[in-house]
Design an enzyme around this catalytic site. Structure first.
Site, PDB file in Angstrom:
ATOM      1  N   TYR A 105      21.842 -53.283  20.727  1.00 13.35           N
ATOM      2  CA  TYR A 105      21.278 -54.418  19.940  1.00 13.35           C
ATOM      3  C   TYR A 105      21.681 -54.238  18.114  1.00 13.35           C
ATOM      4  CZ  TYR A 105      20.462 -58.822  17.830  1.00 13.35           C
ATOM      5  OH  TYR A 105      20.233 -60.216  16.439  1.00 13.35           O
ATOM      6  N   LYS A 148      25.102 -54.384  14.925  1.00  9.85           N
ATOM      7  CA  LYS A 148      24.804 -55.192  13.979  1.00  9.85           C
ATOM      8  C   LYS A 148      25.387 -54.003  12.996  1.00  9.85           C
ATOM      9  CE  LYS A 148      22.908 -58.866  15.293  1.00  9.85           C
ATOM     10  NZ  LYS A 148      24.228 -60.111  15.693  1.00  9.85           N
ATOM     11  N   HIS A 158      16.852 -55.735  13.934  1.00  9.03           N
ATOM     12  CA  HIS A 158      17.225 -54.350  14.315  1.00  9.03           C
ATOM     13  C   HIS A 158      18.474 -53.385  13.601  1.00  9.03           C
ATOM     14  CE1 HIS A 158      14.074 -56.074  16.718  1.00  9.03           C
ATOM     15  NE2 HIS A 158      14.998 -57.023  16.834  1.00  9.03           N
ATOM     16  N   SER A 193      13.273 -65.609  14.703  1.00  7.11           N
ATOM     17  CA  SER A 193      13.366 -67.075  13.893  1.00  7.11           C
ATOM     18  C   SER A 193      12.790 -67.196  15.137  1.00  7.11           C
ATOM     19  CB  SER A 193      14.667 -67.227  13.030  1.00  7.11           C
ATOM     20  OG  SER A 193      15.218 -68.662  13.013  1.00  7.11           O
TER      21      SER A 193
END
Length: 299
Positions: free
Chosen positions: A165, A169, A142, A195
């Site tokens: 979000y 990062k 993202h 994941s």
């Protein structure tokens, strides 16, 4: 005694606030008395030189809404929370940090700011001031979510976050770059895609990272002879390669799992999506369709 001695070095205002919220350290649910002395029980799993610890709770089980305190900006961390990190610093003497903490997905700005942005800064500052030489950071697709699949980007592509979000990062990746260039602290920023135990939809047929491959990726990032500042894409050996991972080849990550055993079942239970839909075209998937989380929270 070790924790009590360390606690006494904190400012009196901090000590008073801890006492007001939690009482004395001996009141903690994680405190154990043995042979007349009090200890904190620090749960951990040791694998060679690696210690795996669960994130310690910010509060105590007897507190109302204890789980809501994990990302609180108003309540101080508990005695046990402080003791757990004191142990990692003083007793385990860590030389690397695996940083997977922070808001787990799109959340209101205040939570993203305090858990993922300020929290990541605190991690890097702790590493700098205590001689930790490498950080393995759980970044995310993202951070580059608005890039399209057909772009075939590599790690040199600019950030294109698809959410607050994702923006957090980007910040942490740039923080890692700064601390490598200025302070010599290595960072492997692992842009994890999807994941999960197994792929849940058609997008995950190309974006899936198995749990075993995730472990292989983190292990490679920890054990590579030299990392510097490296961005790696966290994807298993799936048939469709949406990104170019060659710039992280020096980590020695070799994924061993693939989505092909799941393909027929996933395609049988899920409809073919509109190929022109932004969520299909963008690496970030349905995150590009999200509105501002603070607008959602106000409804």
């Amino acid at each position: 005694r070790v924790y009590r001695a360390w606690l006494a070095t904190l400012p009196e205002t901090v000590q008073h606030e801890l006492e007001q919220h939690f009482g004395p350290p001996e009141k903690s649910a994680m405190a154990l008395r043995r042979n007349g002395e009090w200890f904190f029980v620090i749960p951990r799993h040791r694998i060679g030189h690696i210690a795996i610890l669960p994130q310690p709770p910010r509060g105590e089980p007897w507190q109302e809404r204890e789980r809501a305190l994990y990302h609180s900006t108003k309540s101080p961390p508990s005695h046990f929370y402080l003791a757990a990190y004191l142990w990692t610093r003083e007793r385990f003497a860590s030389d690397a940090i695996v940083h997977f903490g922070g808001a787990p997905m799109e959340r209101p700005w205040d939570e993203v700011l305090n858990s993922s942005i300020i929290g990541s800064y605190n991690i890097y500052e702790a590493a700098r001031t205590h001689g930790v030489s490498r950080i393995v950071y759980a970044s995310s697709v993202h951070a580059i979510g608005y890039h399209r699949l057909e772009d075939q980007i590599d790690a040199h592509a600019p950030h294109r976050p698809d959410s607050l979000y994702g923006l957090s990062k980007c910040f942490a990746e740039d923080l890692g770059r700064l601390y490598w260039d200025k302070f010599g602290i290595e960072t492997a920023a692992l842009r994890i895609f999807s994941s999960f135990p197994e792929p849940a939809d058609r997008r995950m047929l190309w974006s899936w990272l198995s749990f075993d491959d995730c472990i292989r990726l983190v292990t490679a990032a920890l054990t590579a002879p030299q990392v510097g500042f490296t961005v790696a894409f966290g994807i298993s050996d799936n048939a469709v390669k949406a990104v170019d991972n060659r710039l992280a080849a020096h980590l020695g990550f070799h994924p061993q799992d693939t989505t092909e055993p799941f393909r027929s079942a996933v395609e049988a239970r899920t409809p073919v999506p509109d190929p022109k839909a932004p969520a299909v075209q963008a690496l970030g998937g349905w995150f590009v369709d999200l509105g501002h989380p603070d607008d959602e929270a106000a409804k």
